[in-house]
Design a protein around this motif. Structure first.
Motif, PDB file in Angstrom:
ATOM      1  N   ILE A 332      33.538  19.750  64.630  1.00 21.58           N
ATOM      2  CA  ILE A 332      33.645  20.424  63.338  1.00 21.58           C
ATOM      3  C   ILE A 332      32.390  21.265  63.130  1.00 21.58           C
ATOM      4  O   ILE A 332      31.279  20.829  63.442  1.00 21.58           O
ATOM      5  CB  ILE A 332      33.775  19.384  62.209  1.00 21.58           C
ATOM      6  CG1 ILE A 332      34.945  18.444  62.479  1.00 21.58           C
ATOM      7  CG2 ILE A 332      33.938  20.057  60.866  1.00 21.58           C
ATOM      8  CD1 ILE A 332      36.287  19.037  62.319  1.00 21.58           C
ATOM      9  N   ALA A 333      32.573  22.462  62.588  1.00 24.42           N
ATOM     10  CA  ALA A 333      31.455  23.402  62.433  1.00 24.42           C
ATOM     11  C   ALA A 333      30.571  23.016  61.265  1.00 24.42           C
ATOM     12  O   ALA A 333      30.729  23.520  60.164  1.00 24.42           O
ATOM     13  CB  ALA A 333      32.004  24.813  62.233  1.00 24.42           C
ATOM     14  N   PRO A 346      27.503  33.397  67.679  1.00 20.51           N
ATOM     15  CA  PRO A 346      28.639  32.734  67.056  1.00 20.51           C
ATOM     16  C   PRO A 346      28.930  31.437  67.797  1.00 20.51           C
ATOM     17  O   PRO A 346      29.719  31.391  68.736  1.00 20.51           O
ATOM     18  CB  PRO A 346      29.783  33.740  67.209  1.00 20.51           C
ATOM     19  CG  PRO A 346      29.136  35.027  67.510  1.00 20.51           C
ATOM     20  CD  PRO A 346      27.876  34.704  68.244  1.00 20.51           C
ATOM     21  N   MET A 348      30.285  28.347  67.198  1.00 24.86           N
ATOM     22  CA  MET A 348      31.570  27.655  67.288  1.00 24.86           C
ATOM     23  C   MET A 348      32.527  28.418  68.193  1.00 24.86           C
ATOM     24  O   MET A 348      33.283  27.821  68.943  1.00 24.86           O
ATOM     25  CB  MET A 348      32.178  27.492  65.891  1.00 24.86           C
ATOM     26  CG  MET A 348      31.632  26.348  65.105  1.00 24.86           C
ATOM     27  SD  MET A 348      31.561  24.809  66.010  1.00 24.86           S
ATOM     28  CE  MET A 348      33.278  24.380  66.136  1.00 24.86           C
ATOM     29  N   ARG A 352      34.264  26.791  71.403  1.00 25.72           N
ATOM     30  CA  ARG A 352      35.712  26.785  71.574  1.00 25.72           C
ATOM     31  C   ARG A 352      36.097  27.458  72.881  1.00 25.72           C
ATOM     32  O   ARG A 352      36.949  26.955  73.623  1.00 25.72           O
ATOM     33  CB  ARG A 352      36.381  27.515  70.408  1.00 25.72           C
ATOM     34  CG  ARG A 352      36.616  26.595  69.246  1.00 25.72           C
ATOM     35  CD  ARG A 352      37.321  27.300  68.111  1.00 25.72           C
ATOM     36  NE  ARG A 352      37.002  26.605  66.868  1.00 25.72           N
ATOM     37  CZ  ARG A 352      36.726  27.191  65.729  1.00 25.72           C
ATOM     38  NH1 ARG A 352      36.740  28.498  65.646  1.00 25.72           N
ATOM     39  NH2 ARG A 352      36.442  26.476  64.678  1.00 25.72           N
ATOM     40  N   ASP A 364      31.671  37.358  76.873  1.00 21.44           N
ATOM     41  CA  ASP A 364      31.423  38.256  75.744  1.00 21.44           C
ATOM     42  C   ASP A 364      30.458  37.633  74.745  1.00 21.44           C
ATOM     43  O   ASP A 364      29.761  38.340  74.026  1.00 21.44           O
ATOM     44  CB  ASP A 364      32.738  38.586  75.031  1.00 21.44           C
ATOM     45  CG  ASP A 364      33.564  39.556  75.851  1.00 21.44           C
ATOM     46  OD1 ASP A 364      32.986  40.190  76.747  1.00 21.44           O
ATOM     47  OD2 ASP A 364      34.779  39.648  75.612  1.00 21.44           O
TER      48      ASP A 364
ATOM     49  N   ARG B 152      27.721  29.483  52.746  1.00 24.77           N
ATOM     50  CA  ARG B 152      27.994  30.918  52.587  1.00 24.77           C
ATOM     51  C   ARG B 152      29.342  31.133  51.912  1.00 24.77           C
ATOM     52  O   ARG B 152      29.512  32.045  51.109  1.00 24.77           O
ATOM     53  CB  ARG B 152      27.969  31.607  53.941  1.00 24.77           C
ATOM     54  CG  ARG B 152      26.587  31.621  54.564  1.00 24.77           C
ATOM     55  CD  ARG B 152      26.624  32.339  55.894  1.00 24.77           C
ATOM     56  NE  ARG B 152      25.306  32.373  56.502  1.00 24.77           N
ATOM     57  CZ  ARG B 152      24.858  31.465  57.347  1.00 24.77           C
ATOM     58  NH1 ARG B 152      25.625  30.451  57.669  1.00 24.77           N
ATOM     59  NH2 ARG B 152      23.659  31.560  57.857  1.00 24.77           N
ATOM     60  N   PRO B 187      35.315  22.670  56.508  1.00 21.23           N
ATOM     61  CA  PRO B 187      34.743  23.373  57.673  1.00 21.23           C
ATOM     62  C   PRO B 187      35.705  23.486  58.839  1.00 21.23           C
ATOM     63  O   PRO B 187      35.512  24.329  59.720  1.00 21.23           O
ATOM     64  CB  PRO B 187      33.529  22.525  58.036  1.00 21.23           C
ATOM     65  CG  PRO B 187      33.783  21.202  57.443  1.00 21.23           C
ATOM     66  CD  PRO B 187      34.608  21.428  56.219  1.00 21.23           C
ATOM     67  N   ALA B 188      36.747  22.658  58.868  1.00 24.84           N
ATOM     68  CA  ALA B 188      37.664  22.722  60.001  1.00 24.84           C
ATOM     69  C   ALA B 188      38.601  23.914  59.904  1.00 24.84           C
ATOM     70  O   ALA B 188      39.087  24.393  60.923  1.00 24.84           O
ATOM     71  CB  ALA B 188      38.478  21.431  60.078  1.00 24.84           C
ATOM     72  N   SER B 192      34.035  30.460  60.919  1.00 25.32           N
ATOM     73  CA  SER B 192      32.907  29.736  61.507  1.00 25.32           C
ATOM     74  C   SER B 192      31.689  30.604  61.772  1.00 25.32           C
ATOM     75  O   SER B 192      30.621  30.085  62.051  1.00 25.32           O
ATOM     76  CB  SER B 192      33.338  29.058  62.808  1.00 25.32           C
ATOM     77  OG  SER B 192      33.661  30.029  63.762  1.00 25.32           O
ATOM     78  N   THR B 193      31.803  31.906  61.713  1.00 24.72           N
ATOM     79  CA  THR B 193      30.622  32.758  61.914  1.00 24.72           C
ATOM     80  C   THR B 193      29.961  33.018  60.564  1.00 24.72           C
ATOM     81  O   THR B 193      30.644  32.967  59.536  1.00 24.72           O
ATOM     82  CB  THR B 193      31.027  34.101  62.533  1.00 24.72           C
ATOM     83  OG1 THR B 193      32.084  34.635  61.742  1.00 24.72           O
ATOM     84  CG2 THR B 193      31.513  33.934  63.942  1.00 24.72           C
ATOM     85  N   ARG B 197      32.047  33.815  57.228  1.00 25.39           N
ATOM     86  CA  ARG B 197      32.065  32.894  56.092  1.00 25.39           C
ATOM     87  C   ARG B 197      31.801  33.610  54.780  1.00 25.39           C
ATOM     88  O   ARG B 197      32.431  33.308  53.767  1.00 25.39           O
ATOM     89  CB  ARG B 197      31.028  31.795  56.313  1.00 25.39           C
ATOM     90  CG  ARG B 197      31.538  30.788  57.292  1.00 25.39           C
ATOM     91  CD  ARG B 197      30.546  29.705  57.560  1.00 25.39           C
ATOM     92  NE  ARG B 197      31.196  28.622  58.269  1.00 25.39           N
ATOM     93  CZ  ARG B 197      30.567  27.560  58.745  1.00 25.39           C
ATOM     94  NH1 ARG B 197      29.272  27.454  58.580  1.00 25.39           N
ATOM     95  NH2 ARG B 197      31.227  26.625  59.376  1.00 25.39           N
ATOM     96  N   ILE B 242      32.665  38.677  64.971  1.00 24.33           N
ATOM     97  CA  ILE B 242      32.217  38.610  66.372  1.00 24.33           C
ATOM     98  C   ILE B 242      32.198  40.011  66.981  1.00 24.33           C
ATOM     99  O   ILE B 242      31.274  40.370  67.709  1.00 24.33           O
ATOM    100  CB  ILE B 242      33.123  37.657  67.165  1.00 24.33           C
ATOM    101  CG1 ILE B 242      32.873  36.223  66.715  1.00 24.33           C
ATOM    102  CG2 ILE B 242      32.864  37.774  68.659  1.00 24.33           C
ATOM    103  CD1 ILE B 242      33.835  35.225  67.273  1.00 24.33           C
ATOM    104  N   TRP B 245      29.130  41.670  65.770  1.00 27.28           N
ATOM    105  CA  TRP B 245      27.953  41.090  66.436  1.00 27.28           C
ATOM    106  C   TRP B 245      27.814  41.664  67.844  1.00 27.28           C
ATOM    107  O   TRP B 245      26.727  42.025  68.282  1.00 27.28           O
ATOM    108  CB  TRP B 245      28.127  39.572  66.479  1.00 27.28           C
ATOM    109  CG  TRP B 245      27.063  38.808  67.173  1.00 27.28           C
ATOM    110  CD1 TRP B 245      25.862  38.445  66.650  1.00 27.28           C
ATOM    111  CD2 TRP B 245      27.109  38.300  68.508  1.00 27.28           C
ATOM    112  NE1 TRP B 245      25.150  37.727  67.580  1.00 27.28           N
ATOM    113  CE2 TRP B 245      25.885  37.627  68.732  1.00 27.28           C
ATOM    114  CE3 TRP B 245      28.029  38.326  69.539  1.00 27.28           C
ATOM    115  CZ2 TRP B 245      25.589  37.006  69.938  1.00 27.28           C
ATOM    116  CZ3 TRP B 245      27.730  37.710  70.734  1.00 27.28           C
ATOM    117  CH2 TRP B 245      26.525  37.064  70.930  1.00 27.28           C
ATOM    118  N   GLN B 246      28.949  41.770  68.529  1.00 27.98           N
ATOM    119  CA  GLN B 246      28.892  42.289  69.901  1.00 27.98           C
ATOM    120  C   GLN B 246      28.495  43.767  69.903  1.00 27.98           C
ATOM    121  O   GLN B 246      27.732  44.202  70.762  1.00 27.98           O
ATOM    122  CB  GLN B 246      30.236  42.102  70.587  1.00 27.98           C
ATOM    123  CG  GLN B 246      30.386  40.694  71.125  1.00 27.98           C
ATOM    124  CD  GLN B 246      31.793  40.346  71.514  1.00 27.98           C
ATOM    125  OE1 GLN B 246      32.733  41.032  71.139  1.00 27.98           O
ATOM    126  NE2 GLN B 246      31.950  39.267  72.249  1.00 27.98           N
TER     127      GLN B 246
END
Lengths: 403, 254
Positions: A332-333, A346, A348, A352, A364, B152, B187-188, B192-193, B197, B242, B245-246
């Motif tokens: 869980i995060a 990133p 989590m 994953r 990536d 957040r 949270p599940a 998650s970033t 969030r 993501i 971010w990349q």
């Protein structure tokens, strides 16, 4: 100052990821000088292991595929130290004419094995030119020694010489990661001093490489610890390998924590026995997060952790059967997981990608800058099964095979 | 060698602890009838989890109890058979078929409540008393202290809700507070970033404000509908974060 201890026996214990296939350079029963080459990799002649102490080779055994099972050197006779001829390499360094002799010297003295190339975290090939080199002068693992203990008056000059040698090996920047105290080396053109925090995982080379200069399939980034750079400097200036390295011996299984200078591959029982508290104990070479149970100090390790040995308590048969049959629980995060990855990527998404085996997504997310030790803290925090560090190694092996 | 504590069940236990203050104030208000509903959902959810444990080797999670409590608090008032169908649908198709808590995309509570809301549109929505809104404050504090709640998301949602409500707390009803802390900040299922969030929380606030402005209905329905849409959007928000971010890293490191 750390107390200097010369153990009466020393062994060589190489990590499994180094894939070292043994070709002996010294006979069993022969006398070897400290720092003299005794093993060579059959497939990669640039990888050489040197004698940790002066003495007699008491045991040399290889297992399947000529992997090293055990190598023991017993201290005997005068403390001879092997002398290397450094004139050619020094001349090259002064004249700025190539690096052939320098590479040759580093390889024949075994210091080449101290370098670690990313991606994949292996010892670099003999003639590769890295895009950058990261020198770690910080170790934030629990109970790790402060690398500043390894630096003294005389070692500063050696460090600067070693850094000059390193910068001649690569055309890109040399990042020197140190704590927030005064500058350790003298900065010059390509040598950049990076100040990093004190909390784990800040002091992991993988995290710093990820931040400063990510490794790619097309460009290697090497990392090496500061003490090994000092050793390169000492080799170049005196022609001899250092006798000892700074090692912290600590953990809840000891009566007192100690900081010692001992030979590489020192006998851990000899280092610990006199200071252990009563009861069953387990001696790890390395930190509590990524250490392995071992008789000898590991090749890259600078700390010894002594823990209480706890026998697993027997479970009720139904409980045990249910646990064995069940699937692993997902992670869980929480903030703990985020902190364990340094908050740099990133996290989590990376975890994953690793757990489902999605190598493309993992690349990536910059998995190529990491090796197992960088995910050891995540494994600890989440108690994940299977371990993310094992999943990472499997992913790296697949990526390497496909590249 | 030694293992840490932040396994899935530790997180679930922290959630259970955080639910306690709200549970006490809710049971105080609802009395025996509410307790009966809670026990009914708990038994049914436990039954489904046990079935999946035996037939699919899927370890059960204490987080199911938190979802069960949320269902008992928020579900529209329908008959026992309809209620049982809704709870079963929510737990099985919202969570258990995906692999249990931590592998699913939606919270079973949100699925159950929306299933009952869509399936039985004339059923009355519950009205949450004001003390439940206050009781979510210690709950959120416990979750934040242990780092289980993604802060957040909470801050993003609160900022948007307060700004959209004209800098007062009108939009932050008990229902919205409860749904935000226990269903959106799970949270599940949340993004998650870090950037994901912020967007996730802000989107929940924006949808709640939008529904409240154009939709004459109970606050519970508004909040849960917003929670459903926002958890469906969470993977997209993560993907966006993501990708950004990349792009930044490509620009910076070549």
């Amino acid at each position: 100052m750390p107390e200097k201890i010369l153990t009466s026996e020393a062994g060589v214990s190489l990590a499994p990821w180094m894939e070292f296939r043994v070709e002996p350079l010294a006979e069993v029963g022969s006398l070897v000088a400290q720092g003299a080459p005794i093993l060579r990799d059959r497939r990669r002649p640039e990888c050489i292991v040197t004698a940790p102490i002066a003495g007699r080779v008491a045991e040399l055994e290889t297992g399947a595929g000529r992997r090293l099972t055990s190598l023991i050197v017993q201290a005997e006779g005068p403390c001879d130290r092997h002398q290397y001829d450094t004139r050619l390499a020094l001349g090259e360094l002064e004249g700025g004419s190539g690096t052939t002799a320098l590479r040759q010297l580093l390889q024949s003295s075994g210091l080449w094995m101290r370098l670690r190339a990313r991606p994949f975290g292996k010892v670099p090939e003999a003639s590769t030119v890295p895009a950058a080199i990261v020198v770690m002068a910080v170790d934030t693992r629990p109970l790790a020694p402060d690398p500043r203990h390894a630096i003294g008056e005389e070692n500063t000059a050696r460090l600067n010489l070693g850094l000059r040698a390193l910068s001649s090996l690569c055309d890109g920047p040399i990042f020197f990661c140190q704590d927030r105290g005064p500058d350790i080396p003298d900065a010059h053109g390509r040598l950049k001093i990076v100040r990093i925090g004190e909390l784990h995982p800040e002091g992991l080379a993988g995290l710093q490489i990820h931040r400063l200069f990510p490794a790619r399939l097309s460009r290697q980034v090497w990392d090496i610890s500061m003490e090994d750079v000092v050793a390169i400097g000492q080799l170049l200036s005196e022609g001899r390998l250092p006798e000892t390295q700074v090692v912290s011996v600590a953990g809840p299984g000891l009566r007192e924590a100690r900081l010692v200078r001992c030979p590489p591959g020192a006998d851990l029982r000899e280092l610990c026995y006199a200071f252990m508290s009563p009861g069953p104990r387990i001696i790890l070479s390395g930190s509590v997060l990524d250490g392995r149970e071992s008789r000898w100090l590991g090749f890259h390790d600078r700390q010894v952790t002594v823990l209480e040995r706890r026998e697993p308590t027997p479970r009720h048969w139904l409980d045990a059967a249910l646990r064995r049959a069940s699937r692993p629980e997902p992670v869980i995060a929480t903030a703990a997981v985020e902190q364990a990855l340094g908050g740099a990527m990133p996290g989590m998404a990376l975890l994953r990608a690793l757990s489902v085996g999605d190598d493309e997504a993992a690349v990536d997310l910059d998995v190529l800058s990491l090796v197992e030790e960088d995910l050891a803290l995540v494994d600890y925090v989440t108690a994940a099964s299977p371990r993310f560090s094992d999943l990472l190694r499997a992913a790296l092996n697949r990526i390497e095979a496909n590249a | 060698m030694i293992r840490g504590i932040w396994t899935r069940e530790t997180v679930a236990m922290v959630f259970l602890a955080a639910v306690l203050p709200v549970a006490v104030s809710w049971i105080w208000d609802e009395g025996v009838l509410g307790t009966g509903r809670l026990v009914f959902v708990l038994v049914l959810a436990g039954l489904w989890q046990a079935l999946f444990t035996f037939f699919r080797a899927q370890p059960p999670s204490a987080a199911g109890a938190v979802s069960a409590f949320a269902i008992a608090v928020l579900a529209p008032e329908v008959g026992p058979l309809q209620f049982a169908i809704g709870v079963s649908f929510g737990f099985v198709f919202g969570e258990l078929v995906f692999g249990g808590w931590g592998r699913s995309v939606l919270s079973p509570a949100v699925v159950t409540i929306m299933f009952l809301g869509f399936g039985f549109p004339v059923a009355d929505w519950p009205h949450l008393p004001v003390q439940i809104g206050w009781a979510t404050i210690p709950a959120a504090a416990i979750l934040l202290f242990f780092g289980v709640l993604p802060w957040r998301v909470l801050v993003g949602a609160l900022v948007v809700l307060i700004a959209a409500g004209g800098f007062n707390f009108d939009l932050l009803t008990s229902a919205v507070a409860f749904v935000l802390v226990f269903l959106v900040c799970d949270p599940a299922v949340s993004a998650s970033t870090p950037l994901g969030r912020w967007l996730y929380g802000a989107l929940f606030g924006a949808l709640t404000a939008l529904f409240a402005a154009f939709w004459e209905t109970a606050p519970v329905q508004i909040a849960v509908s917003a929670a459903l849409l926002v958890s469906l959007a969470a993977p997209l928000l993560d993907e966006m974060a993501i990708a950004l971010w990349q792009a930044v890293r490509r620009y910076r490191h070549g």
